[in-house]
Each structure stands twice: as structure tokens, then as C-alpha cells.
Design a protein around this motif. Structure first.
Motif, PDB file in Angstrom:
ATOM      1  N   ASN A 227     -79.840  48.013  54.485  1.00 61.53           N
ATOM      2  CA  ASN A 227     -80.304  48.990  53.530  1.00 61.53           C
ATOM      3  C   ASN A 227     -81.519  48.528  53.047  1.00 61.53           C
ATOM      4  OD1 ASN A 227     -78.139  50.918  52.661  1.00 61.53           O
ATOM      5  ND2 ASN A 227     -76.818  48.955  52.858  1.00 61.53           N
ATOM      6  N   GLY A 228     -82.389  47.708  53.739  1.00 61.63           N
ATOM      7  CA  GLY A 228     -83.818  47.452  53.434  1.00 61.63           C
ATOM      8  C   GLY A 228     -84.032  46.473  52.301  1.00 61.63           C
ATOM      9  N   MET A 229     -82.809  45.699  51.964  1.00 59.46           N
ATOM     10  CA  MET A 229     -83.141  44.697  51.064  1.00 59.46           C
ATOM     11  C   MET A 229     -82.840  43.352  51.260  1.00 59.46           C
ATOM     12  SD  MET A 229     -80.130  46.871  48.704  1.00 59.46           S
ATOM     13  CE  MET A 229     -80.253  45.774  47.440  1.00 59.46           C
ATOM     14  N   GLU A 230     -83.026  42.242  50.597  1.00 67.01           N
ATOM     15  CA  GLU A 230     -83.012  40.777  51.000  1.00 67.01           C
ATOM     16  C   GLU A 230     -81.713  40.539  51.200  1.00 67.01           C
ATOM     17  OE1 GLU A 230     -85.388  38.975  51.882  1.00 67.01           O
ATOM     18  OE2 GLU A 230     -86.903  40.598  51.521  1.00 67.01           O
ATOM     19  N   PRO A 231     -81.052  39.917  52.112  1.00 68.23           N
ATOM     20  CA  PRO A 231     -79.791  39.288  52.367  1.00 68.23           C
ATOM     21  C   PRO A 231     -79.088  38.630  51.115  1.00 68.23           C
ATOM     22  CG  PRO A 231     -81.250  38.014  53.862  1.00 68.23           C
ATOM     23  CD  PRO A 231     -82.127  39.136  52.936  1.00 68.23           C
ATOM     24  N   ASN A 232     -80.140  38.095  50.306  1.00 64.99           N
ATOM     25  CA  ASN A 232     -79.745  37.356  49.079  1.00 64.99           C
ATOM     26  C   ASN A 232     -79.672  38.381  47.549  1.00 64.99           C
ATOM     27  OD1 ASN A 232     -82.373  37.247  48.767  1.00 64.99           O
ATOM     28  ND2 ASN A 232     -82.620  35.068  48.477  1.00 64.99           N
ATOM     29  N   ALA A 233     -79.985  39.375  47.956  1.00 64.94           N
ATOM     30  CA  ALA A 233     -80.133  40.260  46.721  1.00 64.94           C
ATOM     31  C   ALA A 233     -78.844  40.329  45.703  1.00 64.94           C
ATOM     32  CB  ALA A 233     -80.168  41.740  47.065  1.00 64.94           C
ATOM     33  N   PHE A 234     -77.665  39.986  46.326  1.00 62.87           N
ATOM     34  CA  PHE A 234     -76.473  40.012  45.231  1.00 62.87           C
ATOM     35  C   PHE A 234     -76.253  38.669  44.964  1.00 62.87           C
ATOM     36  CE2 PHE A 234     -74.556  44.205  47.120  1.00 62.87           C
ATOM     37  CZ  PHE A 234     -75.582  44.955  46.462  1.00 62.87           C
ATOM     38  N   ASP A 235     -76.965  37.432  45.159  1.00 69.79           N
ATOM     39  CA  ASP A 235     -76.523  36.196  44.658  1.00 69.79           C
ATOM     40  C   ASP A 235     -76.046  35.793  43.594  1.00 69.79           C
ATOM     41  OD1 ASP A 235     -77.090  35.334  47.518  1.00 69.79           O
ATOM     42  OD2 ASP A 235     -78.522  33.974  47.100  1.00 69.79           O
ATOM     43  N   ALA A 236     -76.660  36.659  42.530  1.00 72.82           N
ATOM     44  CA  ALA A 236     -76.409  36.356  41.033  1.00 72.82           C
ATOM     45  C   ALA A 236     -75.149  37.250  40.786  1.00 72.82           C
ATOM     46  CB  ALA A 236     -77.657  36.835  40.375  1.00 72.82           C
ATOM     47  N   TYR A 237     -74.769  37.836  41.585  1.00 71.37           N
ATOM     48  CA  TYR A 237     -73.578  38.754  41.106  1.00 71.37           C
ATOM     49  C   TYR A 237     -72.190  38.109  41.543  1.00 71.37           C
ATOM     50  CZ  TYR A 237     -77.216  41.910  39.591  1.00 71.37           C
ATOM     51  OH  TYR A 237     -78.343  42.559  38.870  1.00 71.37           O
ATOM     52  N   LYS A 238     -71.288  38.466  40.776  1.00 70.14           N
ATOM     53  CA  LYS A 238     -69.670  38.198  41.004  1.00 70.14           C
ATOM     54  C   LYS A 238     -69.232  39.244  42.246  1.00 70.14           C
ATOM     55  CE  LYS A 238     -68.923  36.454  36.566  1.00 70.14           C
ATOM     56  NZ  LYS A 238     -68.173  36.633  35.224  1.00 70.14           N
ATOM     57  N   PRO A 239     -68.152  38.892  43.008  1.00 70.04           N
ATOM     58  CA  PRO A 239     -67.897  39.663  44.206  1.00 70.04           C
ATOM     59  C   PRO A 239     -67.272  41.282  43.558  1.00 70.04           C
ATOM     60  CG  PRO A 239     -66.750  37.499  44.242  1.00 70.04           C
ATOM     61  CD  PRO A 239     -67.646  37.491  43.109  1.00 70.04           C
ATOM     62  N   TRP A 240     -66.877  41.281  42.469  1.00 71.57           N
ATOM     63  CA  TRP A 240     -66.683  42.557  42.100  1.00 71.57           C
ATOM     64  C   TRP A 240     -67.938  43.619  42.077  1.00 71.57           C
ATOM     65  CZ3 TRP A 240     -68.097  44.823  37.291  1.00 71.57           C
ATOM     66  CH2 TRP A 240     -68.460  43.776  36.241  1.00 71.57           C
TER      67      TRP A 240
END
Length: 401
Positions: A227-240
């Protein structure tokens, strides 16, 4: 249970997450336009989609509908249809020197219904005489001079869902109150964004990588890169948060948006009418429900979204067709699929349905003798634990409309 259904259930059950967490992504390819199945050719300037609204070149589109444009300025369009002068109030926009306007305004004025073919990304103008409006889901229940209309929403939609059938619009026109899960028009408020950060982000210095398996984390990174985003873009977020956001990303890329959802459609109409809006739940309660899922369930849901990501757009199309056809049997199949996971089923449906049914009973026993138009996710209504059955168990007669 077909696992892909799990990834779609939030679209007919919970509104809050669909409007708060999904980051911006590249827009899908430009749509085309057909009038009664005939292609409209655009030499240079094609239709565009902006914030869920399909905009078309005004002059050439009107010509394709045998409408003559005489003037367009300051939000007013003057044209001639069948020899009669008409005036349309609509926002226009200049794009590359060409005036664009919303296709819905133009289509309505010319006597067409606006639909959307997702597979070909085509806007369809269909003569109203040949179009059957979407059936959707609506029930009626009355008591002590009060009438409650229960409308099942799908929280994301596109132009093809509209116009709604007349029974929806007529019931809403007489309503004294609009009831919704939460007022998602407030989703961008600072208070709601702070709730997302407080509940959905790690506060202890850990990251997503510390809370899911290596395989799950790697798959998240792969899809983010797609999706054109960094692979660690969700690091700060919880799985849900990662799960609901990924599902929203794919739905948006498929052309469906919360801005066109059934609940927001009626919220916007209520705001214009200055109709009181009642919330059956709250942002905090919905976010808290997701946040209180066990770590095992959060990763399980995330893995399901990841495993079914490639086919999610086709499955959203199936869900959309289910809503349009008003297929009770298929809706019940969707909601019953939750029963295989007791924790998920209790939090997402059973507990919330009881709360909703209790509030609706309060409206039915009010001394206001008013009409209430209630719009909540369609998945809350059917089944042995659904709102409809709960109201029947309380002694009320609920009629499908």
C-alpha cells in the motif's frame, strides 16, 4: 466458518473504527461513466473521486443527457431540459480549466438513479423507471403512541446504494429523533482522536512486534509495503487497530467509504434538519470493546484479516449486495458466524445488543409520543441474541418493512 467473514463483520456491526484510524492511501484509478449502459466518452478530462464524491466534467456530462448548460457560477448551475429552464444548487470545482460537479446532483436533476459498478469502476446513470432501489433492512415497532423504525446499516458504501427506497426516506422525514450507535460526524474531534491514541497505542515502550508472532508481524509489513507505506507504520498500534485499519484500507481501495455509509447518510440529513441525534453507545465504549479483547483474540483477528486480504474487496462486494437485496438469511449467516468464538461473540454482539434493546425499549415507553428513526449496524438485529428477538421477548410486535 469461512474466515473471510470475520474480516467483514465490523462493516455491519461497529461504526467507530471505520472513521478514525485508516491513514490516507493512493486513490484508485479514475472511474468511467455510462448512461443506460451507454459509455460516455471523455476526450481528456475524466471523472474523479474526491472524498467519496464522484465529480464529472459538467458540460460534456450534461450533453450526454441531452441537457444544455447555459451558465455555472457561484454554486448555481443553469441549464435547459426538454425546453424547460432548470436551476441546480451544487458545489462546482475547476480542474485543469474544466468545471466539474457531483454526478449525483446532475443525475437526480435529469431523472436518473446513480449506481456504481465496482468491478469496472463505472458510474452508472439508470433511468428511474427501470431501477429498483435497494431493499436494505428496516423494521417497525410501536408502543404507547411511539413509533420506532429500526434500520440496519452497512457502515461503508458507495454511490450505488442510493437513492434509498422511498420507505426509508418517508419514515425519516417524519422522525422526531435519529438514533445511531455513535455520531460518527464527530470522529475527527480532538477528544475522539485522543481516545484512539490512549487506547489503541502502546504506552509502555513496547511495539506491535513485541506482541505478535514473527510471522504475523512480517505479513503486516508486506501488506503495508503493498500500500506504499513503511513496513513499520503500525508499530505503535495494538493488533486490533492494525486489523481494523487494514480492513478499512482494502475497502477504501475497492471504492467503499464510511462517508457514504447508511448511518452517516442519515446523520448528515439530521444535521441539516437540526434533528436531535441520540447515541445508543459511545466512542469510548466501542474502542474499549476492541481494546479489552484478549491478546490471543486480537492476534487471531489480525491474522484472519492478513490471510484474507487479497480477496477482501470481492467479499465486501458480496456484503454490499447482501445489504441491497435485504437478504435476511445471508445477514443471519454473517452474524451467526461469530458464535464460533465465544469471547468475540459476547463482546461484539450479545452484550451490545442487550444495551441497544434496553435503550430502544426506553424510547417505546417514552411519554413523548414521538417517532424514532434508529440506524445501527445490520448485524445487530437478527438471531437469537439479536435486537429484534430481544424486543419480541419483551412483548413487542416487530414488523419487517
Amino acid at each position: 466458518m469461512k474466515n473471510w467473514k470475520r474480516t467483514l463483520l465490523s462493516l455491519i456491526i461497529s461504526a467507530g473504527m471505520l472513521t478514525t484510524t485508516a491513514p490516507a492511501i493512493a486513490a484508485p484509478q479514475q472511474p468511467s461513466l455510462k448512461v443506460n449502459n451507454e459509455n460516455v466518452e471523455f476526450a481528456m478530462n475524466a471523472p474523479v473521486v474526491e472524498q467519496g464524491t464522484t465529480m464529472v466534467p459538467l458540460k460534456i456530462t450534461l450533453q450526454s443527457l441531452d441537457i444544455k448548460l447555459t451558465n455555472a457560477q457561484s454554486g448555481t448551475i443553469h441549464a435547459v431540459v426538454d425546453g424547460k429552464k432548470i436551476t441546480l444548487k451544487s458545489k462546482t470545482k475547476l480542474i485543469n480549466g474544466v468545471t466539474y460537479a457531483p454526478i449525483r446532483v446532475i443525475g437526480d436533476a435529469a431523472g436518473y438513479d446513480v449506481q456504481w459498478d465496482q468491478k469496472s469502476r463505472t458510474v452508472l446513470l439508470v433511468s428511474q423507471a427501470t431501477n429498483e432501489n435497494a431493499r436494505g433492512f428496516m423494521w417497525e415497532v410501536g408502543n404507547k403512541g411511539n413509533t420506532v423504525y429500526l434500520v440496519g446499516s452497512i457502515h461503508i458504501a458507495d454511490d450505488s446504494f442510493y437513492p434509498l427506497r422511498s420507505e426509508f426516506e418517508e419514515a425519516f422525514a417524519e422522525a422526531d429523533y435519529l438514533g445511531v450507535e455513535i455520531d460518527i460526524s464527530k470522529a475527527a474531534d480532538e477528544e475522539q482522536q485522543q481516545l484512539i491514541m490512549k487506547m489503541g497505542m502502546y504506552q509502555d515502550g513496547t511495539t506491535l512486534k513485541d506482541h505478535v508472532s514473527k510471522e504475523t508481524y512480517a505479513k503486516v509489513g508486506e501488506i503495508l509495503k503493498q500500500n506504499g507505506m513503511e513496513p513499520n507504520a503500525f508499530d505503535a498500534y495494538k493488533p486490533w487497530v492494525a486489523e481494523t485499519t487494514l480492513s478499512s484500507l482494502k475497502s477504501i481501495k475497492a471504492g467503499y467509504k464510511a462517508e457514504a455509509g447508511i448511518d452517516l447518510y442519515f446523520i448528515q440529513k439530521a444535521l441539516k434538519r437540526k434533528l436531535p441525534i441520540l447515541e445508543l453507545e459511545s466512542f469510548e465504549s466501542q474502542l474499549g470493546m476492541f481494546n479489552n479483547f484478549s491478546q490471543e483474540l486480537q492476534e487471531k483477528n489480525l491474522k484472519t484479516a492478513l490471510d484474507n486480504y487479497d480477496t477482501l474487496d470481492d467479499n465486501v462486494d458480496q456484503l454490499a449486495e447482501m445489504w441491497k437485496s435485504g437478504d435476511d438469511e445471508q445477514l443471519l449467516e454473517f452474524t451467526d458466524s461469530m458464535a464460533t468464538d465465544p469471547e468475540y461473540n459476547k463482546a461484539m454482539l450479545i452484550d451490545r445488543n442487550i444495551g441497544m434493546a434496553n435503550k430502544i425499549e426506553g424510547y417505546l415507553n417514552s411519554d413523548k409520543k414521538a417517532e424514532y428513526f434508529i440506524v445501527v449496524g445490520a448485524g445487530h438485529y437478527l438471531g437469537e441474541h439479536g435486537v429484534i428477538q430481544l424486543l419480541k421477548d419483551k412483548g413487542y410486535d416487530v414488523v419487517r418493512k
